[in-house]
Write a protein that holds these residues in place. Structure first.
Motif, PDB file in Angstrom:
ATOM      1  N   GLY A   6      39.966  46.356  31.016  1.00  0.00           N
ATOM      2  CA  GLY A   6      41.005  47.110  30.314  1.00  0.00           C
ATOM      3  C   GLY A   6      40.445  48.059  29.261  1.00  0.00           C
TER       4      GLY A   6
ATOM      5  N   CYS B  50      41.587  43.682  38.459  1.00  0.00           N
ATOM      6  CA  CYS B  50      41.543  43.388  37.013  1.00  0.00           C
ATOM      7  C   CYS B  50      40.306  42.576  36.634  1.00  0.00           C
ATOM      8  CB  CYS B  50      42.806  42.614  36.655  1.00  0.00           C
ATOM      9  SG  CYS B  50      42.878  42.109  34.931  1.00  0.00           S
TER      10      CYS B  50
ATOM     11  N   SER C 109      45.459  44.497  29.741  1.00  0.00           N
ATOM     12  CA  SER C 109      44.685  45.163  30.781  1.00  0.00           C
ATOM     13  C   SER C 109      45.616  45.893  31.761  1.00  0.00           C
ATOM     14  CB  SER C 109      43.841  44.110  31.511  1.00  0.00           C
ATOM     15  OG  SER C 109      43.112  44.671  32.535  1.00  0.00           O
ATOM     16  N   ARG C 110      46.713  45.231  32.097  1.00  0.00           N
ATOM     17  CA  ARG C 110      47.684  45.856  32.999  1.00  0.00           C
ATOM     18  C   ARG C 110      48.270  47.113  32.351  1.00  0.00           C
ATOM     19  NH1 ARG C 110      51.967  41.918  33.864  1.00  0.00           N
ATOM     20  NH2 ARG C 110      50.527  40.977  35.344  1.00  0.00           N
TER      21      ARG C 110
ATOM     22  N   ARG D 114      45.768  49.937  32.615  1.00  0.00           N
ATOM     23  CA  ARG D 114      45.700  50.511  33.970  1.00  0.00           C
ATOM     24  C   ARG D 114      46.942  51.348  34.264  1.00  0.00           C
ATOM     25  NH1 ARG D 114      44.049  45.273  34.962  1.00  0.00           N
ATOM     26  NH2 ARG D 114      46.028  44.734  35.920  1.00  0.00           N
TER      27      ARG D 114
ATOM     28  N   PHE E  62      41.827  39.508  40.674  1.00  0.00           N
ATOM     29  CA  PHE E  62      41.235  39.291  39.347  1.00  0.00           C
ATOM     30  C   PHE E  62      39.824  38.743  39.502  1.00  0.00           C
ATOM     31  CE2 PHE E  62      40.207  36.298  35.908  1.00  0.00           C
ATOM     32  CZ  PHE E  62      40.286  37.152  34.812  1.00  0.00           C
TER      33      PHE E  62
END
Ligand SMILES: [Zn+2]
Length: 303
Positions: free
Chosen positions: A70, A92, A115-116, A119, A131
């Motif tokens: 991330g 991820c 992290s999501r 992105r 992941f």
């Protein structure tokens, strides 16, 4: 390799036999280097490393899986867009590269969500289903992470290193794709909620040989690497990994203890030729593609 074995792993096989994966982090993120990096360090090599990798993949028209950190997506959103634009799978690698050993359920959940968000900010959408834990830190002491991954919408994990080595690993874990049992990472349970795609490890009777990437790929001579990987590929899909910092032309170096220095810096000159030979040797697809084509995951509704 015997010709008949080659035929079984050649392009055109029903199920591609290998996934090449890249953990997209910078040179200062790995556990061994991080404590020795000066405060305020701003040099970065991730962009250069990814550029070299994308070029190699483009020349062979191959698709790979990129486990993106991330922090990298936040700092270099255009890099994530460049990877996605070439048709690769974005997955991820957490947010900060803190290993699972340093997290609990809630701080891990926060890592996944941050992290999501990074992105999504880079790409305008977010559909990562895979992941990989920093430093392969999924082991019996951190197996709780699988539940959090499932709750957060992930479908597969690729954090199990199926033998114990100095820093990480799960002794006795299956060598091929499996579904870890709740409470026992080393046991397959068809009702397990996540699919695990372990890193390639060779087996010779009870002996196991780490060959799947990083230091092992750099340290092993090509003949042994190829012989071991060929044998694995005849039996199950390969899962290989490297880091952009291992492929970058000008890697900043920190002073490390001798063994840690060896693990981090040994054989860097050999990475690109070895990677290129491997890319020509097997039939590649993304991890998600292999899992879908082999029936371990339901096909995505749209691709
Ligand atoms: Zn990493």
């Amino acid at each position: 390799m015997a010709p008949e074995a080659l035929a079984r792993v050649s392009p055109g096989s029903a199920v591609p036999r290998a996934a090449i994966t890249f953990d997209v982090e910078d040179w200062y993120h790995p556990e061994l280097a991080r404590p020795h990096v000066a405060a305020g360090e701003t040099r970065s090599v991730v962009r250069e490393g990814v550029a070299v990798i994308l070029d190699l993949l483009r020349r062979r028209a191959l698709r790979a899986t990129f486990f993106v950190l991330g922090e990298v997506a936040e700092r270099f959103p255009d890099l994530v867009r460049a990877i996605a634009a070439d048709g690769h799978e974005i997955a991820c690698h957490g947010m900060t590269h803190r290993p699972l050993w340093a997290l609990d359920r809630e701080s891990f959940r926060r890592e996944l969500r941050d992290s999501r968000a990074a992105r999504r900010a880079a790409l305008g959408h977010e559909e990562a289903v895979g992941f990989r834990a920093p430093t392969f830190s999924l082991d019996p002491s951190t197996a709780w992470a699988l539940e959090v991954l499932r709750e957060e919408g992930f479908l597969y994990d690729s954090s199990v290193f199926p033998m114990r080595v100095r820093l990480y690993g799960v002794a006795g874990a299956p060598l091929g794709i499996y579904r870890p049992a709740a409470g026992n990472l080393a046991r397959h349970d068809p009702r397990g909620t996540l699919v695990e795609f372990p890193v390639a490890v060779g087996a010779l009777g009870p002996l196991r040989l780490p060959v799947g990437g990083g230091f092992y790929l750099r340290a092993l001579p090509s003949w042994l690497l190829h012989r071991t990987l060929d044998r694995i590929a005849r039996e199950r899909p390969l899962s290989l990994y490297l880091h952009p910092w291992e492929c970058a032309p000008h890697l900043p170096r920190v002073r490390l203890a001798p063994v840690d220095g060896l693990i981090t810096y040994f054989g860097l000159d050999s990475v690109l030729p070895k990677l290129d030979r491997l890319l020509g040797r097997y039939s590649f697809d993304t991890m998600r593609g292999i899992l879908e084509r082999s029936g371990h995951l339901a096909p995505a509704k749209e691709s």
